[in-house]
Every structure is written in C-alpha cells, then in structure tokens.
Design a protein around this motif. Structure first.
Motif, PDB file in Angstrom:
ATOM      1  N   TYR A   1       1.153  -1.048   0.119  1.00 14.77           N
ATOM      2  CA  TYR A   1       0.138  -0.100   0.107  1.00 14.77           C
ATOM      3  C   TYR A   1       0.740   1.036   0.130  1.00 14.77           C
ATOM      4  O   TYR A   1       1.522   1.606   1.130  1.00 14.77           O
ATOM      5  CB  TYR A   1      -0.864  -0.040   1.325  1.00 14.77           C
TER       6      TYR A   1
ATOM      7  N   PRO B   1      -0.266  -3.199  -9.795  1.00 16.88           N
ATOM      8  CA  PRO B   1      -1.191  -2.442 -10.512  1.00 16.88           C
ATOM      9  C   PRO B   1      -0.966  -0.903 -11.075  1.00 16.88           C
ATOM     10  O   PRO B   1      -1.343  -0.428 -11.776  1.00 16.88           O
ATOM     11  CB  PRO B   1      -2.540  -2.515 -10.003  1.00 16.88           C
ATOM     12  N   TYR B   2      -0.132  -0.315 -10.096  1.00 17.31           N
ATOM     13  CA  TYR B   2       0.211   1.212 -10.267  1.00 17.31           C
ATOM     14  C   TYR B   2       1.520   1.270 -10.636  1.00 17.31           C
ATOM     15  O   TYR B   2       2.587   0.879 -10.174  1.00 17.31           O
ATOM     16  CB  TYR B   2       0.112   1.848  -9.147  1.00 17.31           C
TER      17      TYR B   2
ATOM     18  N   ARG C   1      -6.000   9.930  -4.458  1.00 16.75           N
ATOM     19  CA  ARG C   1      -7.012   8.843  -4.011  1.00 16.75           C
ATOM     20  C   ARG C   1      -7.190   7.965  -5.179  1.00 16.75           C
ATOM     21  O   ARG C   1      -7.909   6.703  -4.645  1.00 16.75           O
ATOM     22  CB  ARG C   1      -8.364   9.627  -3.383  1.00 16.75           C
ATOM     23  N   TYR C   2      -6.812   8.143  -6.149  1.00 17.44           N
ATOM     24  CA  TYR C   2      -6.933   7.048  -7.242  1.00 17.44           C
ATOM     25  C   TYR C   2      -5.637   6.138  -7.256  1.00 17.44           C
ATOM     26  O   TYR C   2      -5.494   5.529  -8.366  1.00 17.44           O
ATOM     27  CB  TYR C   2      -7.101   7.729  -8.645  1.00 17.44           C
ATOM     28  N   ASN C   3      -4.528   6.331  -6.202  1.00 11.79           N
ATOM     29  CA  ASN C   3      -3.626   5.573  -6.334  1.00 11.79           C
ATOM     30  C   ASN C   3      -2.586   6.115  -7.411  1.00 11.79           C
ATOM     31  O   ASN C   3      -1.532   5.110  -7.678  1.00 11.79           O
ATOM     32  CB  ASN C   3      -3.716   3.884  -6.139  1.00 11.79           C
ATOM     33  N   THR C   4      -2.671   7.151  -7.940  1.00 13.70           N
ATOM     34  CA  THR C   4      -1.529   7.636  -8.952  1.00 13.70           C
ATOM     35  C   THR C   4      -0.331   7.943  -8.009  1.00 13.70           C
ATOM     36  O   THR C   4      -0.415   8.572  -7.034  1.00 13.70           O
ATOM     37  CB  THR C   4      -1.996   8.974  -9.580  1.00 13.70           C
TER      38      THR C   4
END
Lengths: 203, 254, 246
Positions: free
Chosen positions: A48, A74-75, A103-106
């Motif tokens: 995370y 995934p990121y 918040r979009y995990n960019t």
C-alpha cells in the motif's frame, strides 16, 4: 501468537490499520497474518504505497515529460523527466522515493537514481520488512555474505548486482519462505558464512 | 543487447549447480485423471503440463480407411502465466500442439492400424495438452506428458453401437517412444531446457524429437538463426539425452 | 438408461447418508506464477484454482476509478467427463458459472483498496463428478486467502438437492442427473451471508429450509478444511523452526 485468516476478529474495538477492516465496531484482519500482542503481522499482503516509501522499479514508458515506472503491481510510478539527472531508457532500473499519492493511487516519484546492470527480482511485499530486518540487520548480512550490491524496494522489487547473484536470490527466497519463523537470522548467517558481520568462509 | 543480458552472459548464464546442457528436475506421474482414458502430469522445474487422452469412435480419413486418427491440441491456460491471455488458440499454442503431433505421428508412437474397429469406424485419439504453470520449455514437457499418457491409455470397448468406458483392460498399442530436446540461443550461447526467464531473452529456439534411432521432428522457432555446427551439436546432445528421458517415462508407467 | 434408485435403505449409491459430504483435500501454492493458488480433490472432482493480481485493468476503459474489477473464468477440460471428448472453448453453461462465481468474490474482496485495477480468478475443472461449481468456488476462496489480496471472509460452496422426499447434500454427477432438485449455494460463513444461490427442480418450503440447514452444517466441515489448508505451510515451518516474536 496465533495465525489469523481473512475475516477473523482481532480486536473488539474499531482501529483502522492497514490490512484490516472494521465491522460493527470490531476490527478484523483482511489478510492471512500472525497476531501477537494485538499486533498484526501479515504473512501475505500487498504494498500500500505511502509517501516516503523507497521503491525499486523499471522504466516501462517514456512519455515526453514523464517516465512511467513498473513497480510490480497495478500502479505505475510517475517520474517527471526534467527532475531526472540523466535521461532514462525503457528497460532501465531505478530506485526512487514516493513523493505523492492521490486517492486513485496515482504514484508520483522523485529522488530517482539509475541502477546499472544487475538483476531485478520480485518478492511478495509482505516479506520485505523481514528481508531488511530490524535496523537493516538482515540486509547488511545479505550484502556482506554475497558481496553484492542490493537495493530493496518496499514495493517488492529487489535489485542485485555482483558475482554471487544466485546465492543472494537463494538467501532472499529462503527469507521470504521462512519470514514468520524464529532463528532465521542465524540460519541465513550460516548459509552465507557470515558471523558478527564478518565473513568467515568464502561463499 | 541490453546491459543486463551482457552481464548475465559474462557471469555465466546459469547457477553453478546447472550446466548449459542439463535438464531441471523432471517429475512424471501417470494416470492422474480418472475420467480420461489416459493422462500424465509432468514438471520440468516449475513448468507443469497436464495431458489427458480421450478416445471416440469416428470415421477414418478417406486416404487411410484402415487407420485411426490422432488429434492433438494445446491450451496455454491463462492461469499458467500472467502473459497468457484467454481466448481462441493463438499461434504459440497451435505451434506447440502441431510440433508434439508431428513427433508422435512421425515416430509412429501409436499403432494407427490397431485403432481400426470395422468398416468406416475407427478410434480417434484426442491428445489434449494443458499447460498449468509456465516456466519455459513447454515442448519437452508436453511431449513427455503426451508419451507417458499414451503408454497408459486404455482402449474403450465399442459394442452394439455404444462406447463402453468402464472396466477397461486393453491398453492402446504403443510402438515407439519419442522424446524431444529443446534448446535456446542467447547471444551466441546454446542452452538446453530454457527457463521462462531464459526464453524471454533468447533469439532463437530449436526442438529436436528423436526415438533413439532417428530424428523424428524438428522445429526451429523465433527470429534468430543457427549455424550448421550448432545444429550438429544439438542433434548429438539430443540423442545423448534419449535414454535418460526414456527411463523417466518407463519408471512412471511401470 | 432408466432412472436408478438413488437412495436404498436410507443410503445413497456411494454409501453416504443424506447429509454426508464427500471427502475433500486441498493443497495450496501449486501454480508458482499465480498470486495464490489451490488444488482440490472433492470426491472424484479434481479442480485447480488460481488468482492473479491486482494488476492494471486492461483495456484501461474497463477499469473502475473507484475500485478493482473482478474477472472470473470457469472452464472444464475436454477430458474431465466420463463421456466423450468435450468441445473446446467456453460453452454457455461455463459462461454462466463464471459470472455467478465472479459475483461471489466481488462481494468479499475489499475492492475499494485497489481502484483502476483488475483481479483475475481462474477455475479449471480437470476431472468432474458433480458439484464442480461449488468445488471451484471453495478452492478459489483458498487461493485468494493465500494471495494477500484483502478479503472480508472465506466463502465456501456446496450443493443440496432432493431425491423423492429426501433432501441430500453434495450431489455427485449421477445424483445431479437424476435428482428432483439441485441447489448450489455459496456462503460467507462469518455472518452466514448467501453469496450464490441457484436452483432448479422443485422444493417445498420445508425442504428448502432443511436444505439450507444441511448446507450450513456441511459448511462447518468445509470451512475447517479450507482453514487448515491455508495455515498448513506456515504451521509446518513454525513446527520446524519455532515462531518469530517481534
């Protein structure tokens, strides 16, 4: 100490921690983990991203002003080109630090450094803390025992360079497999021929 | 050639306990699927392949009215690798199936005449190759599994226009054991039994199937090229490996 | 073939009582490339389940900016049945099973933790003898639990059915073909939430209630087997070396 499975209750009050969820004012583990003194240690878990995390990655795309970095998940990490000392090519391996996350995990990275040659391997992120060890003890042992350069990313990528890459991989694989057991530090020192920080045999 | 590859080649491609022409650990189990007439589960290192054999009654091919049929297919299951996509058969899975098929057919592994039932009725032998985990060298694993499965395949009974698949006693007639050896070329170096990682950096691939006496099938793959001396070397190694591989099959089918 | 007598003197053709499960064995970590995997034998069923991800959702437009999407593919090998060679490629039954299976896992995976990503679940039936969708879901739940992907519970699935007046649990293929009702159900055991339920045939309301009760009882046994399989590799090493205390 006991092993807990996803959905097992771990606290009877609501606490918000990574790898857990709250339901009806109780806290439950969301992953396979060890529970010891109210502390949850994941046996299996993902990364995370957090600001300040040190990561290792591979350049997968060069998009004019941004490099996209494969971070084993995934990121992708985004590295702004004008802050990179010398231009990077697709396939290059770098270590960097997480600067910002939305918040979009960019994931925005900075403080990047190219790692030359060597080999990139992937381990499950939940095993990374054990590979580093408290106060870096395990990592120092790995570096000493294999005489390799090793850079460990919180995201699960590890870069290894040197003449003993196979030994380093063997040791890291063993640490990942036995991360939850006792006496691991000693077993690894025996395997690498390291004692009290000094090499005793030729590995 | 990138930095990593150069470094890997100069430091010795493989770890000290595996030479350039050594196989990884091979494990073979037969009779693993009871619903199939024959089956085998083969691992070479972490590559794992399952083969199931089914026999059905069919019409013979018009040019071979007294022989049965062999139909080979392969599935690169998406669960076997993050690089395998679901969907209809792609060129890689088709190539895999066709090469295994050619090896079996050319070596006359199965006695095709023994598949004849009566006029216009023969057994079709379906060989289904299922890749469960990919870590390189699907060709050798698939052929080992197919060969092992065929050796323990039981023939169904055809009676009163019905196929009976229970309480079978007769084995499929197998005349020949064929195996393959697959090589990868990385830069100028040849290695046997490439892992997934080695396959990702190879520029050419070469598979030879032999039955101990004759070469039965060859498939060269990818964009790179081979010199004649390299081919001579690979053929010689292939024959040297025959007995080792044949013994593994025989031990699994005792 | 005329309809066989499925229950004789209170016992089923394979010797089981109406509420008895077939034997179940589960082994984890068998597909090295996957994030999590399991191999299961349930009676004569042999099933492999593997989980990949979370990974980037591709094509990008299929991703959801708020959460992970879950994809599931259930399929059977052409040699999985005792009859003739099956046809390749997904048939309509497999597509429906893939859909209802996906819906089980969409419920229990904490999908909000991974926006824009994709989690793939694969279920391959190697050998079939009735109850394959239940076996697949039960195995996939184990695979998921070992993957590190966060989830709220570990679901199990089992079918119930009816033969004449007798409600039975865990139908094998023969019973499935000739029963008067067939009802596969998947449950998240912590709160007994039903995540999958399908039924065909006929059941009175009492029979339906009885079936659900038998399913929950069977669930206790299945859950125990799942949990043991998940813990086993870790417990084995702890038995060998002792556990680590921070």
């Amino acid at each position: 100490m006991k092993i807990v499975l996803p959905g097992d209750e771990i606290l009877d009050r609501p606490i918000h921690m990574e790898n857990t969820f709250v339901e009806n004012n109780k806290t439950y583990t969301a992953v396979l983990a060890m529970l010891h003194d109210d502390k949850l240690i994941p046996l299996e878990g993902l990364w995370y991203p957090k600001v300040g995390d040190k990561v290792v990655g591979r350049v997968e795309e060069d998009k004019f002003s941004i490099y996209e970095i494969d971070l084993n998940g995934p990121y992708s990490g985004l590295l702004i080109s004008k802050f990179v000392k010398s231009p990077l090519l697709v396939g290059d391996i770098i270590e960097a630090t997480v600067k910002e996350i939305d918040r979009y995990n960019t994931i925005i990275l900075y403080k990047s450094r190219k790692l030359y040659g060597g080999k990139l391997i992937s381990v499950k992120p939940s095993k990374i803390p054990r590979i580093i060890g408290r106060n870096n003890t395990m990592l120092k042992q790995l570096i000493e025992g294999t005489k390799c350069n090793i850079s460990v990313g919180a995201n699960g990528y590890i870069w290894i360079k040197g003449n003993n890459i196979h030994l380093a991989i063997k040791a890291i694989t063993k640490i990942a497999k036995e991360a939850h057991t006792g006496g691991l530090t000693n077993r690894i020192s025996d395997m690498l021929g390291v004692k009290n920080g000094e090499t005793t045999t030729n590995s | 050639m990138n930095d990593y590859l150069k470094e890997l080649i100069s430091s010795g491609l493989r770890s000290h306990d595996r030479g350039n022409f050594d196989y990884r650990e091979i494990k073979i189990k037969s009779d693993v699927i009871k619903t199939a007439e024959g089956s085998a589960d083969v691992s070479i290192g972490d590559t794992r392949v399952l083969v199931g054999i089914k026999l059905d009654v069919d019409e013979p091919m018009p040019d071979k009215p007294d022989e049965g049929n062999l139909i080979t297919s392969a599935e690169l299951l998406p669960l076997a690798s993050p690089d395998f996509e679901p969907g209809p058969p792609n060129p890689e899975s088709i190539e895999l199936a066709r090469v295994v098929d050619r090896a079996l057919r050319s070596a006359e592994a199965i006695d095709m005449k023994s598949l004849f039932i009566e006029e216009n009725k023969v057994w079709s032998v379906f060989v289904d190759i299922y890749v469960l985990n990919y870590d390189g060298n699907l060709f050798d694993a698939s052929l080992l599994a197919a060969m092992t499965a065929l050796m323990k395949t039981k023939k169904p009974i055809y009676k009163d226009n019905k196929v009976i698949r229970e309480n079978l006693n007769e084995y499929l007639k197998v005349n020949n054991i064929v195996v393959s050896t697959t090589f990868a070329k990385i830069g100028d170096i040849l290695i046997l039994d490439p892992t997934g990682e080695e396959e990702s950096i190879m520029n050419a691939r070469y598979t030879i199937a032999n039955d101990g006496n004759n070469i039965r099938a060859i498939q060269k793959g990818l964009y790179g090229s081979f010199k004649e001396e390299e081919i001579d070397n690979m053929v010689e190694i292939s024959f040297k490996k025959y007995n080792e591989l044949k013994l593994l099959i025989e031990n699994a089918t005792k | 073939m005329e309809k066989p007598q499925l229950i004789v003197n209170g016992l089923r053709l394979d010797g089981r009582k109406p509420d008895e499960l077939r034997p179940i064995k589960i082994e984890t970590d068998i597909i090295k490339n996957a994030s999590g995997s399991a191999y299961m034998e349930w009676g004569n069923n042999k099933v492999i389940a593997a989980v990949y991800g979370p990974k980037e959702a591709l094509p990008k437009h299929t991703g959801d900016p708020e959460k992970a999407i879950v994809k599931c593919v259930y399929s059977m090998t052409p040699f999985s049945s005792l009859e003739e060679h099956g046809r390749s490629g997904p048939n309509r039954r497999a597509i429906e099973i893939s859909k209802v299976t996906k819906e089980v896992f969409e419920n229990i995976i904490l999908v909000e933790n991974f926006p824009r990503s994709e989690i793939d679940i694969f279920i391959e039936i190697l050998q079939a003898d009735g109850g394959t969708r239940a076996a697949g879901i039960t195995a996939a739940a184990v695979a998921l639990a070992t993957s590190g992907i966060p989830m709220r519970d570990i679901p199990y699935a089992v079918s119930a059915g009816r033969v004449g007046d007798t409600v039975i649990i865990d139908l094998n293929k023969l019973e499935d073909n000739y029963s008067d009702a067939d009802m596969p159900v998947a449950i998240a055991p912590r709160n007994n939430e039903i995540l999958l339920m399908q039924m065909d045939g006929g059941l009175t309301r009492e029979q339906f209630k009885k079936a659900l009760e038998m399913i929950k009882n069977a669930g206790k046994v299945i859950t125990k087997i799942q949990r043991e399989a998940i813990k086993k590799p870790y417990e084995d090493l702890i038995n060998k070396y002792g556990a680590k205390y921070e």
